[in-house]
Design a protein around this motif. Sequence first.
Motif, PDB file in Angstrom:
ATOM      1  N   GLU A 207      36.155  29.526  33.997  1.00  0.00           N
ATOM      2  CA  GLU A 207      37.408  29.268  34.713  1.00  0.00           C
ATOM      3  C   GLU A 207      38.059  30.582  35.179  1.00  0.00           C
ATOM      4  N   SER A 208      37.270  31.420  35.826  1.00  0.00           N
ATOM      5  CA  SER A 208      37.732  32.755  36.224  1.00  0.00           C
ATOM      6  C   SER A 208      38.230  32.826  37.659  1.00  0.00           C
ATOM      7  N   PHE A 209      38.071  31.756  38.421  1.00  0.00           N
ATOM      8  CA  PHE A 209      38.418  31.772  39.843  1.00  0.00           C
ATOM      9  C   PHE A 209      39.173  30.493  40.187  1.00  0.00           C
ATOM     10  N   LEU A 210      40.364  30.652  40.754  1.00  0.00           N
ATOM     11  CA  LEU A 210      41.153  29.503  41.187  1.00  0.00           C
ATOM     12  C   LEU A 210      40.736  29.152  42.609  1.00  0.00           C
ATOM     13  N   LEU A 211      39.964  28.078  42.742  1.00  0.00           N
ATOM     14  CA  LEU A 211      39.378  27.698  44.024  1.00  0.00           C
ATOM     15  C   LEU A 211      39.945  26.344  44.446  1.00  0.00           C
ATOM     16  N   HIS A 212      40.704  26.334  45.521  1.00  0.00           N
ATOM     17  CA  HIS A 212      41.296  25.107  46.046  1.00  0.00           C
ATOM     18  C   HIS A 212      42.068  24.336  44.961  1.00  0.00           C
ATOM     19  N   GLY A 213      42.817  25.087  44.169  1.00  0.00           N
ATOM     20  CA  GLY A 213      43.691  24.477  43.180  1.00  0.00           C
ATOM     21  C   GLY A 213      43.047  24.152  41.852  1.00  0.00           C
ATOM     22  N   THR A 214      41.759  24.474  41.691  1.00  0.00           N
ATOM     23  CA  THR A 214      41.061  24.181  40.443  1.00  0.00           C
ATOM     24  C   THR A 214      40.380  25.449  39.929  1.00  0.00           C
ATOM     25  N   PHE A 215      40.536  25.725  38.642  1.00  0.00           N
ATOM     26  CA  PHE A 215      39.837  26.860  38.051  1.00  0.00           C
ATOM     27  C   PHE A 215      38.360  26.508  37.883  1.00  0.00           C
ATOM     28  N   VAL A 216      37.487  27.375  38.408  1.00  0.00           N
ATOM     29  CA  VAL A 216      36.050  27.121  38.351  1.00  0.00           C
ATOM     30  C   VAL A 216      35.359  28.264  37.617  1.00  0.00           C
ATOM     31  N   ASP A 217      34.197  27.944  37.043  1.00  0.00           N
ATOM     32  CA  ASP A 217      33.369  28.948  36.373  1.00  0.00           C
ATOM     33  C   ASP A 217      32.605  29.751  37.419  1.00  0.00           C
ATOM     34  N   GLU A 218      32.280  30.977  37.055  1.00  0.00           N
ATOM     35  CA  GLU A 218      31.544  31.856  37.962  1.00  0.00           C
ATOM     36  C   GLU A 218      30.369  32.517  37.247  1.00  0.00           C
ATOM     37  N   HIS A 219      29.395  32.914  38.043  1.00  0.00           N
ATOM     38  CA  HIS A 219      28.356  33.837  37.605  1.00  0.00           C
ATOM     39  C   HIS A 219      28.761  35.235  38.041  1.00  0.00           C
ATOM     40  N   GLN A 220      28.460  36.204  37.200  1.00  0.00           N
ATOM     41  CA  GLN A 220      28.654  37.592  37.577  1.00  0.00           C
ATOM     42  C   GLN A 220      27.302  38.308  37.583  1.00  0.00           C
ATOM     43  N   HIS A 221      26.947  38.849  38.740  1.00  0.00           N
ATOM     44  CA  HIS A 221      25.730  39.642  38.904  1.00  0.00           C
ATOM     45  C   HIS A 221      26.121  41.104  39.013  1.00  0.00           C
ATOM     46  N   VAL A 222      25.265  41.986  38.528  1.00  0.00           N
ATOM     47  CA  VAL A 222      25.594  43.405  38.490  1.00  0.00           C
ATOM     48  C   VAL A 222      24.404  44.242  38.958  1.00  0.00           C
ATOM     49  N   ARG A 223      24.721  45.279  39.724  1.00  0.00           N
ATOM     50  CA  ARG A 223      23.738  46.303  40.036  1.00  0.00           C
ATOM     51  C   ARG A 223      24.292  47.657  39.601  1.00  0.00           C
ATOM     52  N   LEU A 224      23.502  48.377  38.831  1.00  0.00           N
ATOM     53  CA  LEU A 224      23.893  49.706  38.367  1.00  0.00           C
ATOM     54  C   LEU A 224      23.211  50.776  39.212  1.00  0.00           C
ATOM     55  N   ALA A 225      23.825  51.945  39.242  1.00  0.00           N
ATOM     56  CA  ALA A 225      23.234  53.050  39.993  1.00  0.00           C
ATOM     57  C   ALA A 225      21.869  53.415  39.440  1.00  0.00           C
ATOM     58  N   SER A 226      21.648  53.179  38.163  1.00  0.00           N
ATOM     59  CA  SER A 226      20.395  53.540  37.514  1.00  0.00           C
ATOM     60  C   SER A 226      19.299  52.507  37.722  1.00  0.00           C
ATOM     61  N   SER A 227      19.639  51.358  38.332  1.00  0.00           N
ATOM     62  CA  SER A 227      18.628  50.296  38.478  1.00  0.00           C
ATOM     63  C   SER A 227      17.964  50.340  39.836  1.00  0.00           C
TER      64      SER A 227
END
Length: 227
Positions: A207-227
């Motif tokens: 529930e990290s993002f308030l989308l159209h009035g509803t809190f929704v779950d999200e995926h977080q993807h990451v890229r590091l400088a070392s990758s």
Amino acid sequence: MVAVADRAAEREASAATTESRLRPGVSPGAIGDVLTVRAREAHSGPHADHFWNADLAGDGVRLRPWREEDVPALARGLGDPDVVRWGGGSTATSEDDALRFLHRLRRRADEGSTVSWAVEVDGVVVGATRIRSVNRVDRHASVAYWVLPEHRCRGIATAALRATAGYGVGEDGLGLHRLQLQHAIGNDASCRVAEKAGFVLESGQRESFLLHGTFVDEHQHVRLASS
């Protein structure tokens, strides 16, 4: 395939995060020194040209600064039903709205918080990509993108995201250490684009993002400088 991982412009941070943190063992009397040092670090980042005048080439794509003649394409992208579905905003986005958004992007570039590009293929604007919420103290930022419907399923989003990430972590670009991309769970196409562009799925956020009035779950993807 819905090539969208972007949030409504009006909900983005308008400046880079430069807040300081009081670490264990730091006495209250040292707070001023900590703030001074970290503020100095925050202003030692890339030149302003890195935030507005960067022109990049990727695999069949060009990323260039936005121009006022791009406003019709920008309005289409911001108001596209899939962009609105997954990122917020409104399908009623007008060209006047898009022009105001373009001016906000320029202000944020001047502040050093956002780098934004029009994505071109064969001289035609087909999408957009951004590095936003740039933190020059801890050297991290978020990325966002969208592609117009008629240009999806051609690898454009992946190519543009790779070029964006390369600039974000590259020494000739922003020299950041970490880039993150968030999208609502259910937007499986953005998962695939992120992974193809070298962004590893790091976590799920409840529930990290308030989308159209509803809190929704999200995926977080990451890229590091070392990758």
